[in-house]
Design a protein around this motif. Sequence first.
Motif, PDB file in Angstrom:
ATOM      1  N   TYR A  13       0.874  -1.177   0.000  1.00  0.00           N
ATOM      2  CA  TYR A  13       0.000   0.000   0.000  1.00  0.00           C
ATOM      3  C   TYR A  13       0.905   1.219   0.000  1.00  0.00           C
ATOM      4  O   TYR A  13       2.013   1.162   0.555  1.00  0.00           O
ATOM      5  N   THR A  19       2.787  -5.620   2.430  1.00  0.00           N
ATOM      6  CA  THR A  19       1.741  -6.336   3.172  1.00  0.00           C
ATOM      7  C   THR A  19       1.677  -7.798   2.733  1.00  0.00           C
ATOM      8  O   THR A  19       1.540  -8.696   3.541  1.00  0.00           O
ATOM      9  N   PRO A  38      -3.686 -14.785  11.482  1.00  0.00           N
ATOM     10  CA  PRO A  38      -3.994 -13.771  12.479  1.00  0.00           C
ATOM     11  C   PRO A  38      -4.477 -12.465  11.855  1.00  0.00           C
ATOM     12  O   PRO A  38      -4.220 -12.213  10.672  1.00  0.00           O
ATOM     13  N   SER A  39      -5.153 -11.661  12.653  1.00  0.00           N
ATOM     14  CA  SER A  39      -5.653 -10.384  12.174  1.00  0.00           C
ATOM     15  C   SER A  39      -4.496  -9.545  11.604  1.00  0.00           C
ATOM     16  O   SER A  39      -3.432  -9.476  12.208  1.00  0.00           O
ATOM     17  N   GLY A  40      -4.714  -8.975  10.433  1.00  0.00           N
ATOM     18  CA  GLY A  40      -3.700  -8.109   9.833  1.00  0.00           C
ATOM     19  C   GLY A  40      -2.673  -8.842   8.988  1.00  0.00           C
ATOM     20  O   GLY A  40      -1.743  -8.234   8.455  1.00  0.00           O
ATOM     21  N   CYS A  41      -2.828 -10.176   8.803  1.00  0.00           N
ATOM     22  CA  CYS A  41      -1.809 -10.932   8.061  1.00  0.00           C
ATOM     23  C   CYS A  41      -1.968 -10.764   6.553  1.00  0.00           C
ATOM     24  O   CYS A  41      -1.096 -11.158   5.793  1.00  0.00           O
ATOM     25  N   GLY A  42      -3.113 -10.194   6.100  1.00  0.00           N
ATOM     26  CA  GLY A  42      -3.260  -9.912   4.673  1.00  0.00           C
ATOM     27  C   GLY A  42      -4.324 -10.724   3.956  1.00  0.00           C
ATOM     28  O   GLY A  42      -4.358 -10.736   2.718  1.00  0.00           O
ATOM     29  N   LYS A  43      -5.219 -11.383   4.689  1.00  0.00           N
ATOM     30  CA  LYS A  43      -6.239 -12.234   4.059  1.00  0.00           C
ATOM     31  C   LYS A  43      -7.163 -11.425   3.150  1.00  0.00           C
ATOM     32  O   LYS A  43      -7.370 -11.762   1.992  1.00  0.00           O
ATOM     33  N   SER A  44      -7.711 -10.315   3.707  1.00  0.00           N
ATOM     34  CA  SER A  44      -8.641  -9.497   2.918  1.00  0.00           C
ATOM     35  C   SER A  44      -7.920  -8.852   1.752  1.00  0.00           C
ATOM     36  O   SER A  44      -8.461  -8.768   0.644  1.00  0.00           O
ATOM     37  N   THR A  45      -6.683  -8.422   1.989  1.00  0.00           N
ATOM     38  CA  THR A  45      -5.909  -7.787   0.921  1.00  0.00           C
ATOM     39  C   THR A  45      -5.746  -8.753  -0.248  1.00  0.00           C
ATOM     40  O   THR A  45      -5.963  -8.397  -1.409  1.00  0.00           O
ATOM     41  N   GLU A 160     -15.158 -13.442   5.507  1.00  0.00           N
ATOM     42  CA  GLU A 160     -15.828 -13.617   6.802  1.00  0.00           C
ATOM     43  C   GLU A 160     -17.331 -13.378   6.711  1.00  0.00           C
ATOM     44  O   GLU A 160     -17.876 -12.562   7.451  1.00  0.00           O
ATOM     45  N   HIS A 193     -12.159 -16.516  10.575  1.00  0.00           N
ATOM     46  CA  HIS A 193     -11.415 -16.622  11.830  1.00  0.00           C
ATOM     47  C   HIS A 193     -11.880 -17.838  12.607  1.00  0.00           C
ATOM     48  O   HIS A 193     -11.343 -18.160  13.651  1.00  0.00           O
TER      49      HIS A 193
END
Length: 377
Positions: A13, A19, A38-45, A160, A193
């Motif tokens: 980004y 990321t 884990p949260s912030g690891c880049g799944k959504s990205t 999710e 998750h």
Amino acid sequence: MANLELRGIRKRYSGAKETIKGIDLEIKDGEFVVFVGPSGCGKSTLLRMIAGLEDITGGDLLIDGTRANDIGPAERGLAMVFQSYALYPHMTVGENMGFSLKLAGVPKAERQEKVLEAARVLQLEKLLDRRPRDLSGGQRQRVAIGRAIVRKPKIFLFDEPLSNLDAALRLQMRVELAALHKELGATMIYVTHDQTEAMTMADRIVVLNAGRVEQVGSPLDLYHHPKNLFVASFLGSPGINLLEGKVTRLDRTGLDITLRHGGPISVPVKSGGLRIGDTATLGIRPENLRVEEAGPLSGKVLLTEHLGGLTYVHVKLKSGETVIMQSEGSEPLRPGDELNLAFVFETCQVFHQDGQALEHINRHELVAELEASSSAK
Ligand SMILES: Nc1ncnc2c1ncn2[C@@H]1O[C@H](COP(=O)(O)OP(=O)(O)OP(=O)(O)O)[C@@H](O)[C@H]1O
Ligand SMILES: [Mg+2]
């Protein structure tokens, strides 16, 4: 056909650190693949890059063998369903589901047919004239999925989608999504998750950590043969119990670990470069522990959690380490009770100091090897 291939995919980004740090992954036609991490690891990205909602900084995305990096989201043949389903409140269920087709200029009769077909699959036929505010959470979520289905995408992307629902609805939707996957035969990529969703729905799970793939495999393969401590600890709820020890014996049949308090524990794993005296970590799944007088682990019950069909017993060991034992039914143990715990050594994992899991020795191969060497003598 809808194969997907990620080759060295990267994302930065603007102004931020990288990321997604180079992801290679092949997803076959009709596969149900779940991304966890884990949260912030880049799944959504990663999902948004596949969908075309984020630029790809580096690497190639191939859909059915064609490079798709620069193809617009609408032309990729994908549909994405988000956690927040954001239905249009002033439109009926049917209008919500048909809206993207209307925008695409699909004639009314054809639109209605496609909406009806999706409503049948999702059991929404009786609700087509209702407004979103008159629906339950699970029904709204089904409408959001319906919006995706009517476009007949080659690939479904879910971020999710069930996390806003209560436990009973989640279970129901999980079953419905699995049935939907079967009926449509579409390729699905699903971010969650929720351990149970990942374990039960996935053909393959992709474990992500800080923008990289840690391991890809079938749910049971990852559960029983994690490559490293990260994957072992990430999958399973309650998590794997980890006990520190030292290697006190090593040979071709395996090694012994002497724990801080208890052992030696003989596990049939390859040494992976470990030597006698080195520190190693023993991993024992909660369902592998049981109460037994002669068991090698001694401790005291801290807490029991009764779930009805199962009990989780938290035990503080003499070493000071805490483990969780899972037992069937209602365990009569109480806080303060002293006990010894036993487990099947063969099913344990052993981790090198660097976090890598040691490979289990294949018994048949070992027997063949020993026979070959004894007949050579
Ligand atoms: N538009 C953006 N601009 C800059 N950084 C972003 C942007 N979107 C996400 N990030 C960062 O990229 C990283 C990965 O975010 P992402 O949303 O992909 O994580 P995630 O694995 O989906 O997490 P979660 O499980 O919490 O949804 C995070 O550090 C996040 O802060
Ligand atoms: Mg996310």
